[in-house]
Design a protein around this motif. Structure first.
Motif, PDB file in Angstrom:
ATOM      1  N   PHE A   7       0.734  -0.772  -0.128  1.00  0.00           N
ATOM      2  CA  PHE A   7       0.128   0.241   0.482  1.00  0.00           C
ATOM      3  C   PHE A   7       1.073   1.386  -0.067  1.00  0.00           C
ATOM      4  O   PHE A   7       0.700   2.143  -0.818  1.00  0.00           O
ATOM      5  N   ALA A   8       2.040   0.943   0.434  1.00  0.00           N
ATOM      6  CA  ALA A   8       3.320   2.373   0.722  1.00  0.00           C
ATOM      7  C   ALA A   8       3.092   2.736  -0.351  1.00  0.00           C
ATOM      8  O   ALA A   8       3.266   3.731  -1.020  1.00  0.00           O
ATOM      9  N   ALA A   9       3.861   1.394  -1.192  1.00  0.00           N
ATOM     10  CA  ALA A   9       4.786   1.857  -2.346  1.00  0.00           C
ATOM     11  C   ALA A   9       3.498   2.052  -3.238  1.00  0.00           C
ATOM     12  O   ALA A   9       3.344   3.258  -4.546  1.00  0.00           O
ATOM     13  N   PHE A  10       2.188   1.579  -3.209  1.00  0.00           N
ATOM     14  CA  PHE A  10       1.384   2.235  -4.747  1.00  0.00           C
ATOM     15  C   PHE A  10       0.906   3.646  -3.885  1.00  0.00           C
ATOM     16  O   PHE A  10       0.907   4.650  -5.225  1.00  0.00           O
ATOM     17  N   PHE A  11       1.116   4.300  -2.760  1.00  0.00           N
ATOM     18  CA  PHE A  11       0.420   5.211  -2.452  1.00  0.00           C
ATOM     19  C   PHE A  11       1.936   6.404  -2.966  1.00  0.00           C
ATOM     20  O   PHE A  11       1.557   7.717  -2.879  1.00  0.00           O
ATOM     21  N   VAL A  12       2.645   6.311  -2.803  1.00  0.00           N
ATOM     22  CA  VAL A  12       3.988   7.338  -3.047  1.00  0.00           C
ATOM     23  C   VAL A  12       4.134   6.941  -4.320  1.00  0.00           C
ATOM     24  O   VAL A  12       4.163   8.319  -5.141  1.00  0.00           O
ATOM     25  N   VAL A  13       3.942   5.832  -5.172  1.00  0.00           N
ATOM     26  CA  VAL A  13       4.026   6.195  -6.657  1.00  0.00           C
ATOM     27  C   VAL A  13       2.959   6.549  -7.000  1.00  0.00           C
ATOM     28  O   VAL A  13       2.879   8.117  -7.787  1.00  0.00           O
ATOM     29  N   ALA A  14       1.705   6.667  -6.622  1.00  0.00           N
ATOM     30  CA  ALA A  14       0.165   7.564  -7.386  1.00  0.00           C
ATOM     31  C   ALA A  14       0.391   8.486  -6.885  1.00  0.00           C
ATOM     32  O   ALA A  14       0.692  10.037  -7.438  1.00  0.00           O
ATOM     33  N   PHE A  15       1.287   9.277  -5.536  1.00  0.00           N
ATOM     34  CA  PHE A  15       0.953  10.534  -4.759  1.00  0.00           C
ATOM     35  C   PHE A  15       1.960  11.267  -5.687  1.00  0.00           C
ATOM     36  O   PHE A  15       1.614  12.390  -6.429  1.00  0.00           O
ATOM     37  N   ILE A  16       3.569  10.554  -6.310  1.00  0.00           N
ATOM     38  CA  ILE A  16       4.259  11.301  -7.164  1.00  0.00           C
ATOM     39  C   ILE A  16       4.198  11.718  -8.547  1.00  0.00           C
ATOM     40  O   ILE A  16       3.880  12.675  -9.192  1.00  0.00           O
ATOM     41  N   ILE A  17       3.158  10.391  -9.218  1.00  0.00           N
ATOM     42  CA  ILE A  17       2.142  11.363 -10.465  1.00  0.00           C
ATOM     43  C   ILE A  17       1.228  12.207 -10.199  1.00  0.00           C
ATOM     44  O   ILE A  17       1.404  13.149 -11.461  1.00  0.00           O
ATOM     45  N   LEU A  18       0.763  11.738  -9.177  1.00  0.00           N
ATOM     46  CA  LEU A  18      -0.206  13.214  -9.574  1.00  0.00           C
ATOM     47  C   LEU A  18       0.035  14.469  -8.751  1.00  0.00           C
ATOM     48  O   LEU A  18       0.049  15.529  -9.924  1.00  0.00           O
ATOM     49  N   MET A  19       1.596  14.890  -8.371  1.00  0.00           N
ATOM     50  CA  MET A  19       1.521  16.179  -8.429  1.00  0.00           C
ATOM     51  C   MET A  19       2.978  16.421  -9.202  1.00  0.00           C
ATOM     52  O   MET A  19       2.881  17.647  -9.329  1.00  0.00           O
ATOM     53  N   ILE A  20       2.994  15.412 -10.357  1.00  0.00           N
ATOM     54  CA  ILE A  20       3.904  15.308 -11.485  1.00  0.00           C
ATOM     55  C   ILE A  20       2.572  16.503 -12.533  1.00  0.00           C
ATOM     56  O   ILE A  20       3.369  17.284 -13.371  1.00  0.00           O
ATOM     57  N   PHE A  21       2.054  16.064 -12.300  1.00  0.00           N
ATOM     58  CA  PHE A  21       0.825  16.167 -13.207  1.00  0.00           C
ATOM     59  C   PHE A  21      -0.672  17.307 -12.952  1.00  0.00           C
ATOM     60  O   PHE A  21      -0.077  18.004 -13.187  1.00  0.00           O
ATOM     61  N   SER A  22      -0.070  18.163 -12.008  1.00  0.00           N
ATOM     62  CA  SER A  22      -0.593  18.756 -11.361  1.00  0.00           C
ATOM     63  C   SER A  22       0.507  19.990 -11.485  1.00  0.00           C
ATOM     64  O   SER A  22       0.133  21.286 -12.257  1.00  0.00           O
ATOM     65  N   TYR A  23       2.032  19.771 -10.682  1.00  0.00           N
ATOM     66  CA  TYR A  23       2.718  20.608 -11.131  1.00  0.00           C
ATOM     67  C   TYR A  23       2.738  21.564 -13.072  1.00  0.00           C
ATOM     68  O   TYR A  23       3.163  22.217 -13.480  1.00  0.00           O
ATOM     69  N   ARG A  24       2.894  19.584 -13.974  1.00  0.00           N
ATOM     70  CA  ARG A  24       2.667  20.632 -15.036  1.00  0.00           C
ATOM     71  C   ARG A  24       1.132  21.554 -16.294  1.00  0.00           C
ATOM     72  O   ARG A  24       1.573  22.202 -16.482  1.00  0.00           O
ATOM     73  N   LYS A  25       0.490  20.808 -15.573  1.00  0.00           N
ATOM     74  CA  LYS A  25      -1.180  21.272 -15.382  1.00  0.00           C
ATOM     75  C   LYS A  25      -0.943  22.918 -15.028  1.00  0.00           C
ATOM     76  O   LYS A  25      -0.433  23.894 -15.851  1.00  0.00           O
ATOM     77  N   ASP A  26       0.312  23.308 -13.942  1.00  0.00           N
ATOM     78  CA  ASP A  26       0.005  24.823 -13.984  1.00  0.00           C
ATOM     79  C   ASP A  26       1.280  25.630 -13.897  1.00  0.00           C
ATOM     80  O   ASP A  26       1.073  26.422 -13.315  1.00  0.00           O
ATOM     81  N   ILE A  27       2.473  25.051 -14.708  1.00  0.00           N
ATOM     82  CA  ILE A  27       3.969  25.595 -15.545  1.00  0.00           C
ATOM     83  C   ILE A  27       3.871  27.176 -16.284  1.00  0.00           C
ATOM     84  O   ILE A  27       4.483  27.930 -14.989  1.00  0.00           O
TER      85      ILE A  27
END
Length: 63
Positions: free
Chosen positions: A9-29
């Motif tokens: 669960f921790a591994a999936f959470f970390v991966v999903a969180f990183i992907i979401l942060m990258i997506f959000s940053y690219r959206k607001d660049i």
């Protein structure tokens, strides 16, 4: 210490969180470039300040 399910669960959470942060940053660049221009200098200032504190701590350490 942790069960195998908790580690998975921790591994999936970390991966999903990183992907979401990258997506959000690219959206607001474009907004980041507009409103946070020059913030790199503040980051550099904080890093230099922390390095100076560490250097003073090691230099003034009583032996």
């Amino acid at each position: 210490m942790f069960s195998q399910g908790q580690l998975i669960f921790a591994a999936f959470f970390v991966v999903a969180f990183i992907i979401l942060m990258i997506f959000s940053y690219r959206k607001d660049i474009k907004l980041h470039r507009k409103y946070y221009k020059g913030s790199i200098f503040i980051l550099i200032g904080f890093i230099i300040f922390i390095i100076l504190l560490f250097a003073l701590k090691t230099y003034l350490k009583p032996e």
